[in-house]
Each structure stands twice: as C-alpha cells, then as structure tokens.
Design a protein around this motif. Structure first.
Motif, PDB file in Angstrom:
ATOM      1  N   LEU A 144       0.830  -1.307  -0.087  1.00  0.00           N
ATOM      2  CA  LEU A 144      -0.151  -0.035   0.144  1.00  0.00           C
ATOM      3  C   LEU A 144       0.974   1.188  -0.072  1.00  0.00           C
ATOM      4  O   LEU A 144       0.548   2.337  -0.498  1.00  0.00           O
ATOM      5  N   GLY A 160      -0.421   2.864  -3.097  1.00  0.00           N
ATOM      6  CA  GLY A 160      -1.255   3.880  -2.835  1.00  0.00           C
ATOM      7  C   GLY A 160      -0.680   5.109  -2.528  1.00  0.00           C
ATOM      8  O   GLY A 160      -0.846   6.128  -3.382  1.00  0.00           O
ATOM      9  N   GLY A 165      -9.512   8.869   1.407  1.00  0.00           N
ATOM     10  CA  GLY A 165     -10.015   7.333   1.662  1.00  0.00           C
ATOM     11  C   GLY A 165      -9.005   6.562   1.856  1.00  0.00           C
ATOM     12  O   GLY A 165      -9.100   5.639   2.849  1.00  0.00           O
ATOM     13  N   LEU A 166      -7.807   6.852   1.362  1.00  0.00           N
ATOM     14  CA  LEU A 166      -6.812   5.903   1.663  1.00  0.00           C
ATOM     15  C   LEU A 166      -6.242   6.029   3.338  1.00  0.00           C
ATOM     16  O   LEU A 166      -6.127   5.268   3.850  1.00  0.00           O
ATOM     17  N   ASN A 201      -8.222   7.332   5.597  1.00  0.00           N
ATOM     18  CA  ASN A 201      -9.368   6.679   6.505  1.00  0.00           C
ATOM     19  C   ASN A 201      -9.215   4.828   6.563  1.00  0.00           C
ATOM     20  O   ASN A 201      -9.489   4.685   7.529  1.00  0.00           O
ATOM     21  N   PHE A 202      -8.720   4.587   5.429  1.00  0.00           N
ATOM     22  CA  PHE A 202      -8.676   3.015   5.247  1.00  0.00           C
ATOM     23  C   PHE A 202      -7.539   2.715   6.557  1.00  0.00           C
ATOM     24  O   PHE A 202      -7.597   1.798   7.313  1.00  0.00           O
ATOM     25  N   HIS A 203      -6.358   3.422   6.479  1.00  0.00           N
ATOM     26  CA  HIS A 203      -5.289   3.284   7.559  1.00  0.00           C
ATOM     27  C   HIS A 203      -5.661   3.501   9.000  1.00  0.00           C
ATOM     28  O   HIS A 203      -5.313   2.771   9.676  1.00  0.00           O
ATOM     29  N   ARG A 204      -6.938   4.604   9.144  1.00  0.00           N
ATOM     30  CA  ARG A 204      -7.242   4.684  10.386  1.00  0.00           C
ATOM     31  C   ARG A 204      -8.238   3.711  10.785  1.00  0.00           C
ATOM     32  O   ARG A 204      -8.103   3.153  12.119  1.00  0.00           O
ATOM     33  N   ARG A 205      -8.784   2.957   9.942  1.00  0.00           N
ATOM     34  CA  ARG A 205      -9.674   1.835  10.207  1.00  0.00           C
ATOM     35  C   ARG A 205      -8.784   0.600  10.694  1.00  0.00           C
ATOM     36  O   ARG A 205      -9.070  -0.094  11.642  1.00  0.00           O
ATOM     37  N   THR A 206      -7.658   0.500   9.756  1.00  0.00           N
ATOM     38  CA  THR A 206      -6.768  -0.709   9.970  1.00  0.00           C
ATOM     39  C   THR A 206      -6.150  -0.457  11.398  1.00  0.00           C
ATOM     40  O   THR A 206      -6.113  -1.539  12.015  1.00  0.00           O
ATOM     41  N   GLU A 243      -8.685  -2.143  13.687  1.00  0.00           N
ATOM     42  CA  GLU A 243      -8.707  -3.576  13.678  1.00  0.00           C
ATOM     43  C   GLU A 243      -7.459  -4.436  14.074  1.00  0.00           C
ATOM     44  O   GLU A 243      -7.802  -5.567  14.642  1.00  0.00           O
ATOM     45  N   THR A 252     -10.890  11.094  12.965  1.00  0.00           N
ATOM     46  CA  THR A 252     -10.971  11.512  11.697  1.00  0.00           C
ATOM     47  C   THR A 252     -10.830  13.021  11.794  1.00  0.00           C
ATOM     48  O   THR A 252     -11.520  13.747  12.692  1.00  0.00           O
TER      49      THR A 252
END
Length: 428
Positions: free
Chosen positions: A31, A35, A68-69, A71-76, A79, A87
């Motif tokens: 990524l 990314g 979007g990228l 926020n993906f890392h924030r969700r990751t 998890e 955010t």
C-alpha cells in the motif's frame, strides 16, 4: 497430555499472531508504494496545474481518494490494535459542494484545512517508512526459509552468489548446509520484530493522521455548534407538537364541554331530559380530555420512568411489544433524569421501528453501564436495510442523542439482522 496441549496452544497462537503481523507488513509495504506513491504523484500534479485552472477541477476528486486511503489506515489501526484513529477533517471540507459554481470555494476550504497538508506529508513519508517497516520482517522470514529449505537442496543450480551467498560463497554441500541454522536465526528474528515494527508503523500513522489538539478543539466547537442548533430545533419542534396536541385534542374537548354545559344551563328548567343527555356527553368529553392530557404528559415524561426508573420502564416497553423480546439490563444505579429520558425514548422509537418496518419475529434489548458511558443495543432478526436517512425516525434519534454528546450507530445489512447501538456519557 492435556497439560502439554495447553502449553502448546499459547505458543501456536503466538506464532500465528507473529505470522499475521508479517502478512500485515507485506500489505503495508504494497500500500505504501501502490497507494501513497501514486496518490502523492497525482496530488503534486494537481497542485502544479492549479495555476492553469485544471487543478481546481480535479483537486476535490484527488483529495477524496487521499482521504479514503488515510481513512483506510485509520480503520486498520482499530482492527489491528483495537485503538482507532479519529478523523481530523473539518465538516465543511467533507460535505462541501462539488458543483461547478462551488468547486473553487470547496478547493479553498480543502486547502485551508490543516488535515489536508498533514495527509500530504503522511503520503510523502509513508513511501519509505511503510516499505522499510512493512517489508523488513517478511523479507527476513522469506530469506530465512530460503536458507533452510531451498539453498541446501538447489545450491548447485542457484550459483555460488545466490541463496545465502550474500554471506559467503556456497561452493559445496557443506557450505550449503550451513545456511540452515543461519536461515533459522533469520526466521526467528523476522517473527520477533514483526509485531513491534507493525505497531511502530501504526504509531507513525497515528502521529500524522490523528487530529492535533487544535484540530480536536475546532472539531469540538463545530460539533457543539451543530448539536446546539439541532437541540434548539428539536425543542421548538417538540413545543409545536405539544401545542398542536393541546389545540386539536384536550382544548377542543374542553371547549365542547363548556358549550354543552352552557346549553344545559339554558335548558335546565324547560327540558330536563336534554340536560341529562348533555351532562352525560360532558362527562364523556371530560374523561376523553383527561385521557388525552395523560397521553400528552406520558409523551413528555412517562410516569413509569419516574416511578420505576430506566430498568423498569424499558422492561415495560418490552412487555408491550407484540413479539418476544430478550431483555438484559446491567445498571448498578439510576442515570440522571435527562439521560434516562433520552435513552428511554430512543429505545421506544427503535422498538417502534422494529414493529413497523422490520418484519421481525424476535427482538432484543441490552442496556449496560461501564467506564462512564451508558450503552444500549436494540436488535431484531428482521429484513434489515434500516438507514438514518430512510425516514424511519433514526435521524431524529441521532439528533436527540447528539444534544448529550451521544452517538447512534446502525448496523443493518439487507436481509438482516439489525442492531441499533447508542452510547451516552453519563454519571450514575
């Protein structure tokens, strides 16, 4: 035998967890290049073409992809470690207009948001940081496995400088066999450093992607401004509802009651039978007006809530539902009255939605207090598809909870089940 299996099980779980971190590291490395590098190139190109006017047209699209990228890392992060990254974006830059007339203004809002520039800085640093921290553990493991299993068997066809020839030339089987312990050591090192390097990468993300103190303050002010406005609107709407109910209900019946009593007074001497009927109608009107006033008061603050508390009031709601409802409540003491009232009405509205829209034959209510927060869950096994924007009253519930800094989350995939979760900060 059972003791040996018990001792072996944590070791296997630990090994699986370290392998999992190696896979995560590989994902991070991919990524960071596919990314961050691509989006960073697009971002720089966009900034460079803004003088020509083209950049203003594509900046909102590019920044949507960048966010979007990010926020993906924030969700990751949530998890992988259970601790997410908030955010930081201003609401005006998230909900801004994308039409032609508003594009320039929206670009200005994007460029004036500090979170935009922190995202760009994060992308620039993520390419080398993500590549090194993500690829190092998996490279050591792969190189070690090569030394353990590939080099001893295929060293002749690999050539003297391949396999583990980076450490020494492999010219015979004995030298090739020495790659086995060396490979084992590298595998162990790779597995050992995978979790800490993965967490170090998440710390790097948190340092750049999380809101700063000033950003948190600005977001808080923006949120309070919005919730205050919504609270004022909700209160005004509630007052209008009460006024309408009084005007159309109890007030109209009391006016009718007065007219009947006045007519009875004029007919008292001449028509006693008519007076008797008028008095009977007046008694019925007064009884209906009293019932409507009780319903109105119950809608403002239910007597069952004042008498039995939130626990008893929620159980009464469950008993009144036409389908079986599982109720689990763990409240050591009563919350404050405004919190009790808000929670009660949210649960009541959620149960009403279950009856009207879900088609469920089973529902559940879970209510508990922990760590200074009151948490309630209303679930059902219905058809799902509930949305806050779907006109089911859920948006109104979100506004009601926002006045108390509460949140309402809706998990309702098509086909069900549905779970509505609310949280409110409070003290008992």
């Amino acid at each position: 035998m059972k003791k040996a299996e018990t001792a072996r099980s944590p070791r296997l779980r630990g090994l699986a967890e370290r392998l999992h971190w190696c896979v995560r590291g590989l994902l991070v490395a991919v990524l960071s290049q596919a990314g961050s590098v691509v989006l960073l190139t697009l971002t720089v190109t966009t900034f460079a073409t803004m003088a020509l006017g083209i950049g203003f047209l594509i900046l909102p699209v590019v920044m949507t992809a960048v966010r979007g990228l990010a926020n993906f890392h924030r969700r990751t992060a949530k998890e992988w470690t259970g601790e997410g990254i908030d955010t930081p974006y201003r609401r005006s830059t998230v909900d801004g207009a994308y039409d032609t007339a508003g594009t320039v203004a929206h670009c200005r809002r994007l460029l004036s948001d500090p979170a935009t520039w922190r995202d760009v800085l994060w992308m620039a640093l993520d390419a080398p940081v993500g590549l090194v921290l993500g690829l190092l553990p998996v490279s050591l493991v792969a190189y070690g496995l090569n030394g353990m299993f590939v080099t001893p068997l295929f060293w002749e066809s690999m050539g003297p400088k391949w396999g583990f020839g980076a450490t020494w030339f492999i010219t015979d089987q004995g030298a090739a066999n020495l790659a086995i312990p060396q490979g084992f050591v590298l595998v162990v090192i790779g597995l050992l450093i995978a979790p800490p390097l993965g967490r170090l990468y998440l710390s790097f993300n948190r340092a750049l992607l999380a809101p700063t103190r000033s950003a948190l303050l600005a977001l808080r002010v923006e949120q309070l401004t919005e919730t205050r406005s919504e609270a004022v609107e909700a209160q005004a709407a509630e007052l209008r509802r009460i006024e309408r109910d009084l005007h159309d209900g109890a007030q109209a019946r009391l006016v009718s009651l007065g007219m009947k009593l006045g007519l009875a007074d004029t007919q008292l001497d001449t028509n006693p039978e008519l007076v008797r009927r008028l008095l009977a109608d007046a008694m019925e009107s007064s009884s209906q007006a009293l019932d409507e006033l009780r319903d109105l008061v119950r809608g403002i603050h239910p007597p069952v809530l004042a008498e039995r508390g939130l626990d008893g009031a929620v159980r009464a709601l469950a008993m009144a539902l036409a389908i079986p409802v599982e109720v689990v409540i763990d409240l050591p003491r009563r919350p404050q009255a405004p919190i009790e009232s808000a929670t009660y009405f949210v649960i009541a509205e959620a149960l009403a939605n279950v009856t009207k829209h879900s088609g469920a034959d089973r529902a559940s209510i879970r209510l508990q207090y922990a760590d200074g927060r009151l948490r309630a869950e209303v679930g059902d096994n219905g058809r799902g598809g509930a949305e806050a924007e779907g006109g089911s009253g859920l948006r109104g519930l979100q506004r009601r909870l926002a006045s108390f800094d509460g949140t309402l989350d809706i998990n309702s995939p098509m086909g069900g089940p549905t779970l509505v979760t609310m949280e409110l900060p409070c003290e008992l």
